[in-house]
Design an enzyme around this catalytic site. Sequence first.
Site, mmCIF file in Angstrom:
data_model
loop_
_atom_site.group_PDB
_atom_site.id
_atom_site.type_symbol
_atom_site.label_atom_id
_atom_site.label_comp_id
_atom_site.label_asym_id
_atom_site.label_seq_id
_atom_site.Cartn_x
_atom_site.Cartn_y
_atom_site.Cartn_z
ATOM 1 N N CYS A 42 -121.390 -7.023 64.458
ATOM 2 C CA CYS A 42 -120.007 -6.644 64.150
ATOM 3 C C CYS A 42 -119.490 -5.899 65.382
ATOM 4 C CB CYS A 42 -120.001 -5.726 62.933
ATOM 5 S SG CYS A 42 -118.456 -4.863 62.617
ATOM 6 N N HIS A 43 -118.166 -5.893 65.575
ATOM 7 C CA HIS A 43 -117.660 -5.248 66.786
ATOM 8 C C HIS A 43 -117.977 -3.749 66.821
ATOM 9 C CE1 HIS A 43 -114.912 -6.334 70.256
ATOM 10 N NE2 HIS A 43 -115.442 -5.170 70.533
ATOM 11 N N THR A 44 -118.160 -3.141 65.659
ATOM 12 C CA THR A 44 -118.471 -1.708 65.625
ATOM 13 C C THR A 44 -119.798 -1.427 66.349
ATOM 14 O OG1 THR A 44 -117.313 -1.644 63.512
ATOM 15 C CG2 THR A 44 -118.569 0.316 64.118
ATOM 16 N N HIS A 64 -125.686 -3.035 61.447
ATOM 17 C CA HIS A 64 -125.335 -2.594 60.091
ATOM 18 C C HIS A 64 -124.924 -3.731 59.177
ATOM 19 C CE1 HIS A 64 -121.537 -2.711 62.286
ATOM 20 N NE2 HIS A 64 -120.959 -2.916 61.130
ATOM 21 N N GLU A 65 -124.867 -4.970 59.713
ATOM 22 C CA GLU A 65 -124.473 -6.104 58.861
ATOM 23 C C GLU A 65 -125.741 -6.930 58.655
ATOM 24 O OE1 GLU A 65 -120.475 -7.656 59.876
ATOM 25 O OE2 GLU A 65 -121.381 -9.625 59.694
ATOM 26 N N CYS A 94 -123.299 7.213 46.396
ATOM 27 C CA CYS A 94 -124.313 8.029 45.715
ATOM 28 C C CYS A 94 -124.167 7.901 44.206
ATOM 29 C CB CYS A 94 -124.219 9.492 46.149
ATOM 30 S SG CYS A 94 -122.839 10.404 45.401
ATOM 31 N N CYS A 97 -120.662 11.694 43.190
ATOM 32 C CA CYS A 97 -119.628 12.607 43.732
ATOM 33 C C CYS A 97 -118.234 12.232 43.210
ATOM 34 C CB CYS A 97 -119.670 12.583 45.251
ATOM 35 S SG CYS A 97 -119.060 11.036 45.959
ATOM 36 N N CYS A 100 -117.184 8.727 44.362
ATOM 37 C CA CYS A 100 -117.845 7.633 43.640
ATOM 38 C C CYS A 100 -117.307 7.530 42.219
ATOM 39 C CB CYS A 100 -119.357 7.818 43.652
ATOM 40 S SG CYS A 100 -120.072 7.511 45.288
ATOM 41 N N CYS A 108 -117.691 8.080 49.682
ATOM 42 C CA CYS A 108 -118.753 8.908 49.097
ATOM 43 C C CYS A 108 -118.972 10.193 49.909
ATOM 44 C CB CYS A 108 -120.036 8.077 49.055
ATOM 45 S SG CYS A 108 -121.489 8.992 48.535
ATOM 46 N N ARG A 112 -120.805 8.604 53.114
ATOM 47 C CA ARG A 112 -119.724 7.937 53.833
ATOM 48 C C ARG A 112 -120.119 7.759 55.294
ATOM 49 N NH1 ARG A 112 -114.568 11.776 54.163
ATOM 50 N NH2 ARG A 112 -114.895 11.795 51.907
ATOM 51 N N CYS A 172 -120.846 -6.270 55.897
ATOM 52 C CA CYS A 172 -119.756 -5.530 56.549
ATOM 53 C C CYS A 172 -118.506 -6.387 56.689
ATOM 54 C CB CYS A 172 -120.154 -4.948 57.904
ATOM 55 S SG CYS A 172 -118.742 -4.112 58.679
ATOM 56 N N ARG A 367 -118.888 -14.671 63.701
ATOM 57 C CA ARG A 367 -120.114 -13.963 63.379
ATOM 58 C C ARG A 367 -121.299 -14.723 63.969
ATOM 59 N NH1 ARG A 367 -117.672 -9.924 63.192
ATOM 60 N NH2 ARG A 367 -117.814 -8.322 61.591
HETATM 61 P P1 NAD Z 1 -113.905 -9.192 66.956
HETATM 62 O O1 NAD Z 1 -114.185 -8.791 68.344
HETATM 63 O O2 NAD Z 1 -114.621 -10.370 66.393
HETATM 64 O O3 NAD Z 1 -112.337 -9.474 66.768
HETATM 65 C C1 NAD Z 1 -111.336 -8.635 67.293
HETATM 66 C C2 NAD Z 1 -110.163 -9.514 67.697
HETATM 67 O O4 NAD Z 1 -109.059 -8.681 68.058
HETATM 68 C C3 NAD Z 1 -110.455 -10.394 68.913
HETATM 69 O O5 NAD Z 1 -110.135 -11.747 68.620
HETATM 70 C C4 NAD Z 1 -109.553 -9.822 70.001
HETATM 71 O O6 NAD Z 1 -109.105 -10.805 70.911
HETATM 72 C C5 NAD Z 1 -108.403 -9.235 69.182
HETATM 73 N N1 NAD Z 1 -107.664 -8.160 69.840
HETATM 74 C C6 NAD Z 1 -108.166 -7.106 70.557
HETATM 75 N N2 NAD Z 1 -107.164 -6.311 70.981
HETATM 76 C C7 NAD Z 1 -106.003 -6.872 70.538
HETATM 77 C C8 NAD Z 1 -104.631 -6.519 70.654
HETATM 78 N N3 NAD Z 1 -104.235 -5.428 71.311
HETATM 79 N N4 NAD Z 1 -103.707 -7.323 70.051
HETATM 80 C C9 NAD Z 1 -104.086 -8.440 69.380
HETATM 81 N N5 NAD Z 1 -105.376 -8.823 69.239
HETATM 82 C C10 NAD Z 1 -106.311 -8.051 69.813
HETATM 83 O O7 NAD Z 1 -114.179 -7.898 66.045
HETATM 84 P P2 NAD Z 1 -114.489 -7.793 64.473
HETATM 85 O O8 NAD Z 1 -115.958 -7.733 64.268
HETATM 86 O O9 NAD Z 1 -113.650 -8.778 63.749
HETATM 87 O O10 NAD Z 1 -113.953 -6.311 64.188
HETATM 88 C C11 NAD Z 1 -112.572 -6.027 64.254
HETATM 89 C C12 NAD Z 1 -112.330 -4.536 64.164
HETATM 90 O O11 NAD Z 1 -112.667 -4.064 62.867
HETATM 91 C C13 NAD Z 1 -113.183 -3.714 65.127
HETATM 92 O O12 NAD Z 1 -112.391 -2.641 65.600
HETATM 93 C C14 NAD Z 1 -114.292 -3.179 64.241
HETATM 94 O O13 NAD Z 1 -114.874 -2.005 64.755
HETATM 95 C C15 NAD Z 1 -113.511 -2.923 62.978
HETATM 96 N N6 NAD Z 1 -114.282 -2.825 61.742
HETATM 97 C C16 NAD Z 1 -113.856 -1.899 60.834
HETATM 98 C C17 NAD Z 1 -114.492 -1.791 59.618
HETATM 99 C C18 NAD Z 1 -113.990 -0.845 58.587
HETATM 100 O O14 NAD Z 1 -114.664 -0.660 57.573
HETATM 101 N N7 NAD Z 1 -112.840 -0.229 58.774
HETATM 102 C C19 NAD Z 1 -115.580 -2.615 59.315
HETATM 103 C C20 NAD Z 1 -115.956 -3.576 60.260
HETATM 104 C C21 NAD Z 1 -115.305 -3.667 61.468
HETATM 105 ZN ZN ZN Z 2 -119.165 -3.710 60.779
#
Ligand code: NAD
Ligand code: ZN
Length: 375
Positions: A42-44, A64-65, A94, A97, A100, A108, A112, A172, A367
Amino acid sequence: RVIKCKAAVAWAAGEPLKIEEVEVAPPQAMEVRVKIHYTALCHTDLYFWEAKGQTPLFPRILGHEAAGVVESVGEGVTDLKEGDTVLPVFTGECGECRHCKSEESNMCDLLRINTDRGVMISDGKSRFSINGKPIYHFVGTSTFSEYTVTHVGSLAKINPEAPLDKVCILSCGVSTGMGATLNVAKPKKGSSVAIFGLGGVGLAAAEGARIAGASRIIGIDLNSDRFEKAKLFGVTEFINPLDYKKPIQEVIAEKTDGGVDYSIECTGNVKAMIQAFESCHDGWGVAVLVGVPHSDAVFATSPVNFLNERTLKGTFFGNYKPRTDLPGLVELYLDKKLELEKFITHEVSFADINKAFDYMIKGESLRCVINVIGN
Ligand code: NAD
Ligand code: ZN
Protein backbone atom coordinates in the site's frame (compact mmCIF):
# COMPACT_ATOMS: atom_id res chain seq x y z
CA ARG A 1 9.09 -20.96 21.34
CA VAL A 2 11.08 -18.25 19.58
CA ILE A 3 10.61 -18.69 15.80
CA LYS A 4 13.44 -18.01 13.36
CA CYS A 5 12.10 -16.98 9.98
CA LYS A 6 12.62 -14.65 7.06
CA ALA A 7 11.52 -11.03 7.10
CA ALA A 8 12.06 -8.11 4.72
CA VAL A 9 13.82 -5.51 6.85
CA ALA A 10 13.94 -1.79 6.01
CA TRP A 11 17.35 -0.77 7.41
CA ALA A 12 17.33 2.85 6.31
CA ALA A 13 15.13 5.34 4.45
CA GLY A 14 14.81 4.53 0.76
CA GLU A 15 17.25 1.60 0.84
CA PRO A 16 15.97 -1.63 -0.73
CA LEU A 17 14.51 -4.02 1.86
CA LYS A 18 16.78 -6.92 2.78
CA ILE A 19 15.50 -10.42 3.42
CA GLU A 20 17.02 -11.36 6.79
CA GLU A 21 16.67 -14.17 9.29
CA VAL A 22 14.84 -12.67 12.27
CA GLU A 23 13.80 -14.04 15.63
CA VAL A 24 10.12 -13.63 16.44
CA ALA A 25 9.35 -13.82 20.16
CA PRO A 26 6.26 -15.65 21.41
CA PRO A 27 3.05 -13.65 21.78
CA GLN A 28 2.56 -12.04 25.20
CA ALA A 29 -0.76 -11.41 26.97
CA MET A 30 -3.53 -10.47 24.48
CA GLU A 31 -1.16 -10.98 21.54
CA VAL A 32 -1.21 -13.42 18.65
CA ARG A 33 1.57 -14.78 16.44
CA VAL A 34 0.46 -15.08 12.82
CA LYS A 35 1.98 -16.93 9.87
CA ILE A 36 1.64 -14.53 6.96
CA HIS A 37 0.66 -16.17 3.66
CA TYR A 38 0.28 -13.15 1.38
CA THR A 39 0.89 -9.46 1.82
CA ALA A 40 0.41 -6.56 -0.58
CA LEU A 41 2.00 -3.14 -0.86
CA CYS A 42 0.00 0.00 0.00
CA HIS A 43 1.31 3.52 -0.57
CA THR A 44 1.41 4.09 3.20
CA ASP A 45 4.24 1.49 3.46
CA LEU A 46 6.11 3.36 0.77
CA TYR A 47 5.83 6.73 2.60
CA PHE A 48 7.30 5.28 5.79
CA TRP A 49 10.04 3.52 3.85
CA GLU A 50 10.95 6.75 2.00
CA ALA A 51 10.51 8.69 5.26
CA LYS A 52 10.51 11.98 3.34
CA GLY A 53 7.39 13.45 4.92
CA GLN A 54 7.15 10.99 7.82
CA THR A 55 9.05 10.25 11.02
CA PRO A 56 11.96 7.92 10.19
CA LEU A 57 12.08 4.80 12.36
CA PHE A 58 14.59 2.11 11.36
CA PRO A 59 15.35 -0.78 11.25
CA ARG A 60 11.72 -1.64 10.75
CA ILE A 61 9.51 -4.37 9.32
CA LEU A 62 6.85 -2.61 7.25
CA GLY A 63 3.67 -4.09 5.75
CA HIS A 64 0.02 -3.90 6.79
CA GLU A 65 -2.11 -5.30 3.95
CA ALA A 66 -2.07 -9.08 4.40
CA ALA A 67 -3.71 -12.39 5.20
CA GLY A 68 -2.48 -15.29 7.30
CA VAL A 69 -3.18 -18.02 9.82
CA VAL A 70 -2.83 -17.94 13.61
CA GLU A 71 0.27 -19.88 14.76
CA SER A 72 -0.10 -19.38 18.53
CA VAL A 73 -1.87 -17.13 21.01
CA GLY A 74 -0.75 -15.42 24.20
CA GLU A 75 -2.33 -15.44 27.63
CA GLY A 76 -5.89 -14.16 27.82
CA VAL A 77 -6.67 -14.57 24.13
CA THR A 78 -10.04 -16.30 23.80
CA ASP A 79 -11.38 -14.90 20.50
CA LEU A 80 -8.75 -16.62 18.33
CA LYS A 81 -7.00 -19.97 18.33
CA GLU A 82 -4.26 -21.72 16.39
CA GLY A 83 -5.32 -22.34 12.79
CA ASP A 84 -7.81 -19.45 12.49
CA THR A 85 -7.64 -17.47 9.25
CA VAL A 86 -7.12 -13.76 9.86
CA LEU A 87 -6.61 -10.37 8.23
CA PRO A 88 -4.35 -8.03 10.24
CA VAL A 89 -5.54 -4.40 10.26
CA PHE A 90 -3.51 -1.26 10.98
CA THR A 91 -6.31 0.25 13.03
CA GLY A 92 -7.67 -2.25 15.53
CA GLU A 93 -10.88 -2.76 17.48
CA CYS A 94 -10.61 -3.48 21.19
CA GLY A 95 -14.39 -3.76 21.43
CA GLU A 96 -14.49 -2.03 24.82
CA CYS A 97 -13.76 1.68 24.40
CA ARG A 98 -16.12 4.56 23.61
CA HIS A 99 -15.12 4.48 19.95
CA CYS A 100 -15.68 0.75 19.56
CA LYS A 101 -19.07 1.16 21.27
CA SER A 102 -20.03 4.12 19.05
CA GLU A 103 -21.76 3.35 15.76
CA GLU A 104 -20.00 6.28 14.13
CA SER A 105 -16.35 5.63 14.86
CA ASN A 106 -13.60 3.10 14.21
CA MET A 107 -10.98 5.18 16.06
CA CYS A 108 -10.38 2.65 18.85
CA ASP A 109 -8.77 4.31 21.88
CA LEU A 110 -6.32 1.45 22.38
CA LEU A 111 -5.54 0.26 18.86
CA ARG A 112 -6.08 3.19 16.49
CA ILE A 113 -3.34 3.75 13.94
CA ASN A 114 -0.10 5.03 15.42
CA THR A 115 2.61 5.31 12.80
CA ASP A 116 5.31 6.49 15.21
CA ARG A 117 5.09 3.55 17.58
CA GLY A 118 7.46 0.72 16.66
CA VAL A 119 6.84 -1.53 19.67
CA MET A 120 4.06 -3.55 21.27
CA ILE A 121 1.58 -1.70 23.48
CA SER A 122 1.77 -4.04 26.48
CA ASP A 123 5.47 -3.73 27.35
CA GLY A 124 6.89 -1.15 24.93
CA LYS A 125 9.18 -3.79 23.39
CA SER A 126 9.58 -5.28 19.95
CA ARG A 127 8.90 -8.98 19.25
CA PHE A 128 11.40 -8.96 16.34
CA SER A 129 15.17 -9.14 16.72
CA ILE A 130 18.34 -9.98 14.83
CA ASN A 131 21.20 -11.21 17.04
CA GLY A 132 19.49 -9.64 20.02
CA LYS A 133 19.10 -6.22 18.36
CA PRO A 134 15.42 -5.17 18.20
CA ILE A 135 13.73 -4.43 14.87
CA TYR A 136 10.79 -2.02 15.03
CA HIS A 137 7.17 -2.89 14.22
CA PHE A 138 4.93 -0.87 11.87
CA VAL A 139 1.29 0.12 12.62
CA GLY A 140 0.86 -2.94 14.83
CA THR A 141 0.99 -5.35 11.87
CA SER A 142 4.49 -5.70 10.26
CA THR A 143 3.37 -8.17 7.63
CA PHE A 144 6.59 -8.22 5.54
CA SER A 145 7.65 -11.24 7.60
CA GLU A 146 6.89 -14.97 7.55
CA TYR A 147 5.68 -14.58 11.15
CA THR A 148 4.49 -11.48 12.97
CA VAL A 149 3.03 -10.67 16.37
CA THR A 150 -0.01 -8.40 16.73
CA HIS A 151 -2.51 -7.42 19.39
CA VAL A 152 -5.56 -9.72 19.19
CA GLY A 153 -7.74 -6.65 18.50
CA SER A 154 -5.83 -5.98 15.28
CA LEU A 155 -6.91 -9.28 13.69
CA ALA A 156 -10.19 -9.94 11.92
CA LYS A 157 -11.17 -13.62 11.83
CA ILE A 158 -12.49 -14.53 8.40
CA ASN A 159 -13.97 -17.48 6.52
CA PRO A 160 -11.20 -20.11 6.16
CA GLU A 161 -12.42 -20.90 2.62
CA ALA A 162 -11.32 -17.46 1.39
CA PRO A 163 -8.35 -17.44 -1.01
CA LEU A 164 -5.74 -15.48 0.91
CA ASP A 165 -3.89 -14.28 -2.19
CA LYS A 166 -7.03 -12.28 -3.06
CA VAL A 167 -8.65 -11.26 0.24
CA CYS A 168 -5.35 -9.91 1.59
CA ILE A 169 -6.11 -6.63 -0.24
CA LEU A 170 -9.25 -6.19 1.88
CA SER A 171 -6.96 -5.74 4.86
CA CYS A 172 -6.33 -2.11 3.82
CA GLY A 173 -6.68 -0.57 0.35
CA VAL A 174 -9.92 -1.92 -1.04
CA SER A 175 -11.87 -1.65 2.21
CA THR A 176 -10.52 1.85 2.81
CA GLY A 177 -11.56 3.16 -0.60
CA MET A 178 -14.95 1.47 -0.70
CA GLY A 179 -15.74 2.54 2.84
CA ALA A 180 -14.66 6.14 2.19
CA THR A 181 -17.44 6.31 -0.38
CA LEU A 182 -20.10 4.02 1.06
CA ASN A 183 -19.71 4.74 4.79
CA VAL A 184 -18.40 8.30 4.84
CA ALA A 185 -19.43 10.23 1.69
CA LYS A 186 -22.64 8.13 1.30
CA PRO A 187 -23.49 9.34 -2.22
CA LYS A 188 -27.13 9.41 -3.27
CA LYS A 189 -28.20 7.54 -6.38
CA GLY A 190 -27.68 9.60 -9.52
CA SER A 191 -25.12 11.94 -7.93
CA SER A 192 -21.74 13.05 -9.27
CA VAL A 193 -18.53 11.90 -7.55
CA ALA A 194 -14.97 13.07 -8.18
CA ILE A 195 -12.12 10.72 -7.25
CA PHE A 196 -8.68 12.32 -6.83
CA GLY A 197 -5.96 9.68 -7.29
CA LEU A 198 -6.73 6.50 -9.22
CA GLY A 199 -4.47 4.01 -7.44
CA GLY A 200 -5.77 0.97 -5.56
CA VAL A 201 -7.50 3.06 -2.90
CA GLY A 202 -9.01 5.59 -5.34
CA LEU A 203 -10.35 2.90 -7.65
CA ALA A 204 -11.91 1.13 -4.69
CA ALA A 205 -13.58 4.47 -3.88
CA ALA A 206 -14.80 4.59 -7.51
CA GLU A 207 -16.14 1.07 -7.13
CA GLY A 208 -18.05 2.27 -4.05
CA ALA A 209 -19.51 5.15 -6.07
CA ARG A 210 -20.58 2.73 -8.82
CA ILE A 211 -22.25 0.44 -6.25
CA ALA A 212 -24.05 3.46 -4.74
CA GLY A 213 -25.45 4.30 -8.18
CA ALA A 214 -23.54 7.51 -8.92
CA SER A 215 -24.29 8.72 -12.44
CA ARG A 216 -20.99 10.52 -13.04
CA ILE A 217 -17.66 9.35 -11.63
CA ILE A 218 -14.89 11.77 -12.55
CA GLY A 219 -11.35 10.45 -12.11
CA ILE A 220 -8.51 12.92 -11.56
CA ASP A 221 -4.88 11.76 -11.76
CA LEU A 222 -1.53 13.17 -12.87
CA ASN A 223 -0.79 9.80 -14.49
CA SER A 224 -2.93 9.39 -17.63
CA ASP A 225 -1.95 5.71 -17.82
CA ARG A 226 -4.45 5.19 -14.99
CA PHE A 227 -7.43 6.16 -17.15
CA GLU A 228 -7.77 2.98 -19.24
CA LYS A 229 -7.75 0.73 -16.19
CA ALA A 230 -10.11 3.06 -14.30
CA LYS A 231 -12.91 2.37 -16.81
CA LEU A 232 -13.18 -1.12 -15.26
CA PHE A 233 -14.11 0.54 -11.97
CA GLY A 234 -16.95 2.64 -13.34
CA VAL A 235 -15.02 5.89 -13.84
CA THR A 236 -16.89 7.75 -16.59
CA GLU A 237 -14.66 10.81 -17.21
CA PHE A 238 -11.03 11.72 -16.72
CA ILE A 239 -9.11 14.86 -15.92
CA ASN A 240 -5.34 15.16 -15.85
CA PRO A 241 -4.56 18.46 -14.05
CA LEU A 242 -1.35 18.72 -16.10
CA ASP A 243 -3.50 19.30 -19.23
CA TYR A 244 -4.96 22.54 -17.82
CA LYS A 245 -3.55 25.96 -17.00
CA LYS A 246 -6.36 26.91 -14.62
CA PRO A 247 -7.08 25.46 -11.18
CA ILE A 248 -8.70 22.03 -11.38
CA GLN A 249 -11.51 23.23 -9.10
CA GLU A 250 -12.58 25.60 -11.92
CA VAL A 251 -12.36 22.87 -14.55
CA ILE A 252 -14.59 20.62 -12.45
CA ALA A 253 -17.05 23.45 -11.68
CA GLU A 254 -17.42 24.12 -15.41
CA LYS A 255 -18.02 20.47 -16.24
CA THR A 256 -20.55 19.94 -13.44
CA ASP A 257 -22.59 23.14 -13.26
CA GLY A 258 -20.89 24.42 -10.12
CA GLY A 259 -19.15 21.41 -8.60
CA VAL A 260 -19.52 17.74 -7.80
CA ASP A 261 -21.89 16.41 -5.17
CA TYR A 262 -19.10 14.36 -3.52
CA SER A 263 -15.36 14.14 -3.85
CA ILE A 264 -12.97 11.57 -2.43
CA GLU A 265 -9.25 12.34 -2.17
CA CYS A 266 -6.92 9.33 -2.42
CA THR A 267 -3.55 10.91 -3.27
CA GLY A 268 -1.84 11.92 0.00
CA ASN A 269 -0.98 15.27 -1.62
CA VAL A 270 -2.28 18.25 0.39
CA LYS A 271 -2.84 20.34 -2.77
CA ALA A 272 -5.10 17.61 -4.12
CA MET A 273 -6.90 17.52 -0.75
CA ILE A 274 -7.68 21.23 -1.03
CA GLN A 275 -8.70 20.81 -4.67
CA ALA A 276 -11.02 17.95 -3.74
CA PHE A 277 -12.75 20.07 -1.12
CA GLU A 278 -13.03 23.16 -3.30
CA SER A 279 -14.39 21.06 -6.20
CA CYS A 280 -17.54 20.27 -4.23
CA HIS A 281 -20.75 22.08 -4.98
CA ASP A 282 -21.75 24.75 -2.46
CA GLY A 283 -24.95 24.11 -0.52
CA TRP A 284 -24.48 20.33 -0.26
CA GLY A 285 -21.06 19.11 -1.45
CA VAL A 286 -19.16 16.64 0.74
CA ALA A 287 -15.42 15.93 0.44
CA VAL A 288 -13.67 12.98 2.12
CA LEU A 289 -9.91 12.89 2.70
CA VAL A 290 -8.28 9.46 2.61
CA GLY A 291 -4.67 10.10 1.56
CA VAL A 292 -1.99 10.15 4.27
CA PRO A 293 -0.37 13.63 4.15
CA HIS A 294 3.20 14.68 4.94
CA SER A 295 3.44 15.08 8.70
CA ASP A 296 3.94 18.87 8.37
CA ALA A 297 1.24 19.47 5.72
CA VAL A 298 -1.32 22.21 6.41
CA PHE A 299 -4.77 22.32 4.81
CA ALA A 300 -5.47 25.93 3.79
CA THR A 301 -8.76 27.11 2.34
CA SER A 302 -11.02 30.10 2.85
CA PRO A 303 -13.52 29.60 5.69
CA VAL A 304 -16.10 30.96 3.27
CA ASN A 305 -15.94 27.60 1.51
CA PHE A 306 -17.45 26.11 4.68
CA LEU A 307 -19.91 28.98 5.21
CA ASN A 308 -21.15 28.23 1.72
CA GLU A 309 -22.30 24.88 3.10
CA ARG A 310 -19.66 22.44 2.01
CA THR A 311 -18.61 19.60 4.31
CA LEU A 312 -15.12 18.21 4.80
CA LYS A 313 -14.57 14.77 6.31
CA GLY A 314 -11.73 12.28 6.66
CA THR A 315 -11.40 8.59 7.35
CA PHE A 316 -9.10 5.78 8.29
CA PHE A 317 -9.98 2.36 6.90
CA GLY A 318 -13.19 3.70 5.34
CA ASN A 319 -14.78 3.86 8.80
CA TYR A 320 -15.10 0.07 8.86
CA LYS A 321 -14.69 -1.55 12.27
CA PRO A 322 -12.14 -4.16 11.30
CA ARG A 323 -13.16 -7.13 13.43
CA THR A 324 -16.90 -6.48 13.06
CA ASP A 325 -17.05 -5.56 9.37
CA LEU A 326 -14.20 -7.33 7.52
CA PRO A 327 -15.69 -10.85 7.70
CA GLY A 328 -18.73 -9.52 5.82
CA LEU A 329 -16.59 -7.96 3.09
CA VAL A 330 -14.83 -11.31 2.65
CA GLU A 331 -18.27 -12.96 2.25
CA LEU A 332 -19.21 -10.37 -0.39
CA TYR A 333 -16.14 -11.44 -2.34
CA LEU A 334 -16.95 -15.15 -1.89
CA ASP A 335 -20.53 -14.46 -3.08
CA LYS A 336 -19.03 -12.80 -6.20
CA LYS A 337 -20.60 -9.45 -5.31
CA LEU A 338 -17.20 -7.80 -4.97
CA GLU A 339 -14.43 -8.27 -7.50
CA LEU A 340 -10.91 -8.20 -6.09
CA GLU A 341 -9.00 -9.66 -9.04
CA LYS A 342 -9.14 -6.45 -11.04
CA PHE A 343 -7.16 -4.61 -8.35
CA ILE A 344 -4.34 -7.16 -8.44
CA THR A 345 -2.07 -6.10 -11.29
CA HIS A 346 1.15 -7.81 -10.15
CA GLU A 347 2.33 -10.75 -8.05
CA VAL A 348 5.89 -11.33 -6.87
CA SER A 349 7.76 -13.77 -4.66
CA PHE A 350 8.87 -12.67 -1.18
CA ALA A 351 12.46 -12.55 -2.41
CA ASP A 352 11.37 -10.00 -5.05
CA ILE A 353 9.53 -7.72 -2.62
CA ASN A 354 11.49 -4.66 -3.79
CA LYS A 355 9.90 -5.04 -7.22
CA ALA A 356 6.53 -4.25 -5.63
CA PHE A 357 8.01 -0.89 -4.52
CA ASP A 358 9.32 -0.21 -8.05
CA TYR A 359 5.93 -0.90 -9.64
CA MET A 360 4.22 1.51 -7.24
CA ILE A 361 6.84 4.23 -7.62
CA LYS A 362 6.51 4.04 -11.41
CA GLY A 363 2.70 4.17 -11.13
CA GLU A 364 2.37 0.81 -12.92
CA SER A 365 0.58 -1.20 -10.24
CA LEU A 366 -2.68 -0.96 -8.38
CA ARG A 367 -1.98 -3.79 -5.99
CA CYS A 368 1.08 -6.06 -6.12
CA VAL A 369 0.56 -9.20 -4.03
CA ILE A 370 3.69 -10.64 -2.42
CA ASN A 371 3.72 -14.42 -1.94
CA VAL A 372 5.24 -14.97 1.51
CA ILE A 373 4.50 -18.69 2.00
CA GLY A 374 5.81 -19.72 -1.41
CA ASN A 375 9.07 -17.82 -0.76
P1 NAD B 1 -1.18 4.75 -5.26
O1 NAD B 1 0.21 5.23 -5.36
O2 NAD B 1 -1.52 3.42 -5.83
O3 NAD B 1 -2.18 5.80 -5.94
C1 NAD B 1 -2.08 7.19 -5.74
C2 NAD B 1 -2.50 7.88 -7.03
O4 NAD B 1 -2.59 9.28 -6.81
C3 NAD B 1 -1.49 7.68 -8.17
O5 NAD B 1 -2.16 7.20 -9.33
C4 NAD B 1 -0.92 9.08 -8.39
O6 NAD B 1 -0.56 9.32 -9.73
C5 NAD B 1 -2.08 9.97 -7.93
N1 NAD B 1 -1.69 11.31 -7.50
C6 NAD B 1 -0.63 11.67 -6.70
N2 NAD B 1 -0.63 13.00 -6.50
C7 NAD B 1 -1.69 13.50 -7.19
C8 NAD B 1 -2.22 14.81 -7.38
N3 NAD B 1 -1.65 15.88 -6.82
N4 NAD B 1 -3.34 14.95 -8.14
C9 NAD B 1 -3.93 13.88 -8.72
N5 NAD B 1 -3.47 12.61 -8.58
C10 NAD B 1 -2.37 12.44 -7.83
O7 NAD B 1 -1.57 4.79 -3.70
P2 NAD B 1 -2.72 4.01 -2.90
O8 NAD B 1 -2.14 2.78 -2.29
O9 NAD B 1 -3.94 3.95 -3.74
O10 NAD B 1 -2.95 5.02 -1.68
C11 NAD B 1 -3.53 6.29 -1.91
C12 NAD B 1 -3.45 7.15 -0.67
O11 NAD B 1 -4.28 6.61 0.35
C13 NAD B 1 -2.05 7.20 -0.05
O12 NAD B 1 -1.84 8.52 0.44
C14 NAD B 1 -2.14 6.23 1.11
O13 NAD B 1 -1.19 6.51 2.11
C15 NAD B 1 -3.55 6.51 1.57
N6 NAD B 1 -4.18 5.48 2.38
C16 NAD B 1 -4.99 5.91 3.39
C17 NAD B 1 -5.67 5.00 4.16
C18 NAD B 1 -6.62 5.46 5.21
O14 NAD B 1 -7.10 4.63 5.98
N7 NAD B 1 -6.92 6.74 5.30
C19 NAD B 1 -5.54 3.63 3.92
C20 NAD B 1 -4.73 3.23 2.84
C21 NAD B 1 -4.06 4.16 2.09
ZN1 ZN C 1 -2.71 0.79 3.56
